[in-house]
Design an enzyme around this catalytic site. Structure first.
Site, PDB file in Angstrom:
ATOM      1  N   SER A 136       0.856  -1.184   0.000  1.00  7.91           N
ATOM      2  CA  SER A 136       0.000   0.000   0.000  1.00  7.91           C
ATOM      3  C   SER A 136       0.891   1.232   0.000  1.00  7.91           C
ATOM      4  O   SER A 136       2.063   1.168   0.424  1.00  7.91           O
ATOM      5  CB  SER A 136      -0.892   0.012   1.254  1.00  7.91           C
ATOM      6  OG  SER A 136      -1.524   1.275   1.438  1.00  7.91           O
ATOM      7  N   TYR A 149      -2.256  -0.915  10.266  1.00  4.22           N
ATOM      8  CA  TYR A 149      -2.206  -1.069   8.814  1.00  4.22           C
ATOM      9  C   TYR A 149      -0.832  -0.688   8.281  1.00  4.22           C
ATOM     10  O   TYR A 149      -0.245  -1.415   7.460  1.00  4.22           O
ATOM     11  CB  TYR A 149      -3.290  -0.209   8.169  1.00  4.22           C
ATOM     12  CG  TYR A 149      -3.514  -0.507   6.710  1.00  4.22           C
ATOM     13  CD1 TYR A 149      -4.213  -1.652   6.318  1.00  4.22           C
ATOM     14  CD2 TYR A 149      -3.030   0.339   5.716  1.00  4.22           C
ATOM     15  CE1 TYR A 149      -4.429  -1.934   4.981  1.00  4.22           C
ATOM     16  CE2 TYR A 149      -3.248   0.064   4.383  1.00  4.22           C
ATOM     17  CZ  TYR A 149      -3.940  -1.072   4.014  1.00  4.22           C
ATOM     18  OH  TYR A 149      -4.145  -1.356   2.682  1.00  4.22           O
TER      19      TYR A 149
END
Length: 237
Positions: A136, A149
């Site tokens: 990401s 995350y």
């Protein structure tokens, strides 16, 4: 002078897609089918999977992943690639996110990626196949109230780079680094953690084409990292 003729594109072959039941994973499944390949889906929810074989698997369960990969390889007669698209998030300040929820993000996003790759490695070495891990833009840039995350995606990038260094002569390894995508990933978030402008989210089908680009490279040519995002992506650079 002899002109260079690029090799004809090959099919992606037999591709396991974790998280293939929705979002980016489902877009990858469709792209593999369109390119003449054979996808196999691993996901906690496979109710909407109709065009490919699928197994209901929680990638946080290493034993279940190992068994599922073996079953997929047996059903397909081997594996040519894996794409690790399964992922979750739990937003909030570190002291506000329950420890079990925080750690589950690591179990799914990072350790789930490792478990899928570890189980698939013997089959991929046999076929000289490829791995595409999904990180990401938040694996490059940290944001507040996203510690789980970010930790998981920073970890995916580090794992992928080390894996590429370790297996360079045996398999291909690509780290996909997508920005925000127009999927249901944000649906269960509190309103303040949802994107405020959906027009700046990328179409997952476009990101899936980046995966296909990595899978279509000829032997000896590796795409080590691919960062793909909407032109007005807010989390990069």
């Amino acid at each position: 002078m002899k002109r260079f003729s690029p090799p004809a594109p090959s099919t992606p072959g037999r591709v396991v897609v974790s998280g293939g039941g929705s979002g980016l994973g489902a877009a990858v499944v469709n792209a593999v089918l369109d390119a003449g390949g054979t996808p196999f889906v691993l996901d906690r929810d496979v109710r909407n999977v109709s065009a490919a074989k699928a197994l209901e698997v929680d990638v946080a369960d290493r034993a279940a992943v190992t068994a599922a990969i073996a079953q997929a390889a047996e059903a397909l007669g081997g594996l040519d690639a894996v794409v690790t698209a399964a992922g979750i998030d739990r937003c909030g300040k570190l002291e506000d996110v329950p420890a079990d929820d925080w750690e589950q993000v690591i179990f799914v996003n990072l350790l789930g990626t490792v478990s899928v790759v570890r189980a698939a490695l013997p089959y991929l070495k046999s076929s000289r196949g490829r791995v595409v891990t999904v990180a990401s833009t938040l694996g490059l840039r940290a944001l507040p109230e996203a510690s789980a995350y970010c930790a998981s995606k920073f970890g995916v990038i580090g794992f992928s780079q080390a894996l590429a260094a370790e297996t360079g002569a045996e398999i291909g390894v690509t780290t996909l680094i997508p920005g925000g995508m127009n999927t249901r990933f944000f649906d269960d978030r509190a309103e303040k953690y949802k994107p405020q402008d959906g027009s700046r989210l990328n179409d997952p089908a476009r990101v899936a084409q980046a995966v296909m680009f990595a899978l279509s490279q000829p032997p000896g040519c590796e795409v080590r990292e691919l960062l793909i995002c909407h032109a007005q992506e807010e989390s990069w650079p």
